[in-house]
Design an enzyme around this catalytic site. Structure first.
Site, mmCIF file in Angstrom:
data_model
loop_
_atom_site.group_PDB
_atom_site.id
_atom_site.type_symbol
_atom_site.label_atom_id
_atom_site.label_comp_id
_atom_site.label_asym_id
_atom_site.label_seq_id
_atom_site.Cartn_x
_atom_site.Cartn_y
_atom_site.Cartn_z
ATOM 1 C CD GLU B 60 -1.856 -2.372 1.344
ATOM 2 O OE1 GLU B 60 -0.706 -2.653 1.769
ATOM 3 O OE2 GLU B 60 -2.745 -3.228 1.184
ATOM 4 C CG HIS B 129 -9.939 -6.942 8.565
ATOM 5 N ND1 HIS B 129 -8.898 -7.489 9.273
ATOM 6 C CD2 HIS B 129 -9.691 -7.236 7.260
ATOM 7 C CE1 HIS B 129 -8.069 -8.106 8.439
ATOM 8 N NE2 HIS B 129 -8.527 -7.963 7.208
#
Ligand code: TPP
Ligand code: MG
Lengths: 325, 328
Positions: B60, B129
């Protein structure tokens, strides 16, 4: 012998004058700093002048360069007028980033100098993005991404090299290995003895080169760049160099021995090229002294420009946060 | 008008903008051959090929930076974060480079880029998450931040984000991708960034909410209507820049405000909006501004605990009654 003939007399003279310009520029910057004419972090390139001179001569003007924070001279080598770099240091609106960047953030869109970045290694993914754009538009350019030796331990640099190698992007990752990241000897924080070996993990072409000899360096980089233009792919080049001064002007450099510094100063890139010029009868004491005087005057003039330039208007504080449409 | 799911509306927005501008490309994990982890980019690889729809490695920081570098030299990247939890890995690039390049370079370089992906808790995914990054991303000068709740807003604002010359953060939700709504099918349907919308008109109390949680706020509005409380429901749609005019106008009408946000309460978007209201509408308020936020805990896995950690319809109703001085 053969290698030396590659360089014309004019080129030898101009390499010498450029390196001397950067040396004198940084000395003058250092002086201004100690006179408290400006503040903040200030990282000098003294000792490493051969690198940007050799590299720049191997590039086309429309190639891209991106770098870390030790980049006053890289910016000038890429074409930014020295006085605009000086003015940037003084936080003046005539500076190459309108006084809003500072020592670590020189920029010029016109000269394709993409900064001047202060987050160690953070410029590597940006360079890969430029390489991506070059490939996307089927251009012939390359981008040189300057990195410090210590930046090679930053995770994003690994990510960047992997993407560049996977997609065959024309990025020349160029390590200026001056042996230290601030006060830490690179060998104390790194498992490999040669940073260029890191390329093996990405199946990327790589090599090492002496960064104290501008002629060796130039021919080496020129060949790499020619190859990259023909067969676009990234390359990891480790340039062995040395900084004579501390990490920044406030660092006395107590973590290394005097002998170590002196050993490198014996191989000083400017002295080395001076002997070549003398040998080839391209310059003697008289010329070398004359050039030095001229260069010192030019650098002084750059500083005068910075001194006399206006500071940014207060309104600039709020400008350029977002693009105004 | 066409009835589209949220994911189809976003896919259509990208499709139309890619057709319009050859400099637009999409990069992210699984966006190409897999059609996107949540199928938002379905069909784009087929249509635009691997040059413009690119599967990235799981890097990322790396591909956020790649996008920024490409944008600096004229491309218009759309960078998909599989979810913003992973986008945290890219925050260094977003905060240190995307948000500052234009400013640090004295206005020379621009970074026309969109970072998009699902934000906030979904359902029973556990603490790593289930995070909402609104407060972190809105804190940074130099970024625009959009958080939408309907397919039409999604399409109109994603298209605007792609055309915008600035770095734009576009926040979605896994739980919304399947939701349906009417969406204009005109290729030039664009919504302006920085303009909110009144999702329901009422005169008793203002609720300000955005993103996925807005749907729960709508449920709360229905419950309250049955009890005779009519809510003016304001969706800013864009968090930065914020449509303060719309918010203040509503507050001046109802004199009571509840901010509903799927954030942790400390230094949040809601706390900022609350501050703006108290400083600009002090004399108009008949009650202190109330906020319904997430509990300040990592979001737990067990279903009933997760449910209690997130803002609920009951707590929204309760907060509204409190500012209306009604018995709860
Ligand atoms: C991500 C990050 N961590 C730490 C720092 C502080 N810092 C600035 S320069 C530096 C050393 C970097 O050394 P190197 O990459 O070898 O470059 P050199 O200074 O030798 O040119 C450190 C630790 C930083 N700027 N960014
Ligand atoms: Mg170093």
């Amino acid at each position: 012998m053969k290698k030396k003939e590659i360089h014309s007399p004019d080129q030898l003279v101009s390499f010498y004058q450029e390196m001397l310009t950067y040396r004198r520029f940084e000395e003058r910057v250092n002086l201004a700093y100690t006179q408290q004419k400006f503040s903040g972090f200030c990282h000098l390139h003294i000792g490493q002048e051969a690198v940007c001179v050799g590299v720049q001569a191997a590039l086309q003007p429309d190639d891209y360069v991106i770098a870390g924070y030790r980049s006053h001279t890289l910016a000038i080598a890429k074409g930014i007028p020295a006085r605009e770099v000086f003015a940037e240091l003084f936080g003046k609106v005539t500076g190459c980033s309108r006084g809003k960047g500072g020592s670590m953030h020189m920029f010029s869109k016109q000269h394709r100098f993409l900064g001047g970045h202060g987050i160690v290694g953070g410029q590597a993914p940006l360079a890969v993005g430029v390489g991506f754009a070059i490939q996307y538009r089927a251009e012939k350019n390359i981008i040189v991404c300057y990195l410090g030796d210590a930046a090679m331990n930053q995770g994003q640099v690994f990510e960047a090299m992997n993407m560049a190698a996977t997609w065959k992007l024309p990025v020349l990752f160029l390590i200026e290995n001056n042996r230290y990241g601030m006060g830490t000897d690179i060998r104390r924080t790194t498992s490999v003895d040669r940073l260029s070996k890191r390329a093996l993990a990405f199946d990327m072409a790589h090599s090492e080169v002496d960064g104290m000899n501008v002629l060796t360096l130039h021919t080496h980089v020129r060949d790499i760049v020619a190859d990259m233009r023909k067969n676009p792919a990234p390359y990891l080049l480790e340039v062995m160099t040395y900084r004579y001064r501390g990490h920044s002007v406030s660092d006395p450099g107590a973590y290394r021995t005097k002998e170590e510094v002196q050993d490198f100063q014996k191989k000083d890139p400017i002295l080395q090229l001076a002997s070549v010029l003398r040998e080839k009868k391209l310059a003697g004491d008289k010329e070398l002294t004359e050039w030095d005087e001229i260069i010192k005057a030019e650098v002084k003039e750059a500083e005068r420009f910075a001194d006399e330039s206006p500071a940014p208007e207060l309104a600039e504080l709020w400008q350029h946060v977002l693009v105004e449409s | 008008m066409a009835l589209l799911t949220f994911r189809e509306a976003l896919g259509q927005a990208m499709d139309e903008e890619m057709a319009r501008d050859p400099n637009v490309f999409l990069m992210g994990e699984e966006v190409a051959q897999y059609d996107g982890a949540y199928k938002v980019s379905k069909g784009l690889l087929q249509k635009y090929g691997p040059k413009r729809v690119i599967d990235s490695p799981i890097s990322e920081g790396g591909f956020a930076g790649l996008g920024i570098g490409a944008a600096m030299v004229g491309l218009r990247p759309i960078i998909e974060m599989m979810t913003w939890n992973f986008g945290i890995q890219g925050l260094d690039q977003i905060i240190n480079h995307a948000a500052k390049m234009h400013y640090m370079s004295g206005g020379q370089f621009t970074v026309p880029i969109v970072f998009r992906g699902p934000n906030g808790a979904a359902h029973m995914l556990g603490a790593q998450h289930s995070q909402n990054l609104d407060p972190i991303l809105t804190h940074i000068p130099g970024l625009k931040v959009i958080s939408v709740a309907t397919p039409a807003d999604g399409k109109g604002l994603l298209k605007a984000a792609i055309r915008d010359p600035n770095p734009v953060i576009f926040l979605e939700s896994e739980m919304m991708y399947g939701m349906k709504g009417e969406v204009p099918d005109d290729a030039d349907f664009i919504l302006p960034i920085g303009v909110g919308e009144r999702k329901r008109t009422g005169h008793n109390v203002t609720i300000i909410s955005w993103g996925k949680i807005l749907h729960k706020a709508m449920e709360a509005c229905a419950v309250l209507a049955k009890e005779g409380i009519e809510v003016d429901l304001i969706d800013p749609r864009t968090l930065v820049p914020l449509d303060e005019a719309l918010i203040f106008e509503s507050v001046r009408k109802t004199h009571r405000v509840v901010i509903v946000e799927e954030n942790w309460p400390f230094s949040s978007v809601g706390s900022h909006i609350s501050d703006r209201i108290q400083s600009e509408c002090f004399d108009d308020l008949d009650a202190p501004v109330a906020r319904v936020s997430q509990e300040p805990v990592p979001v737990p896995y067990a279903e009933h605990l997760e449910e209690r950690a997130l803002p609920s319809v009951e707590r929204m109703v309760e907060a509204v009654k409190r500012v209306c001085y009604r018995a709860v």
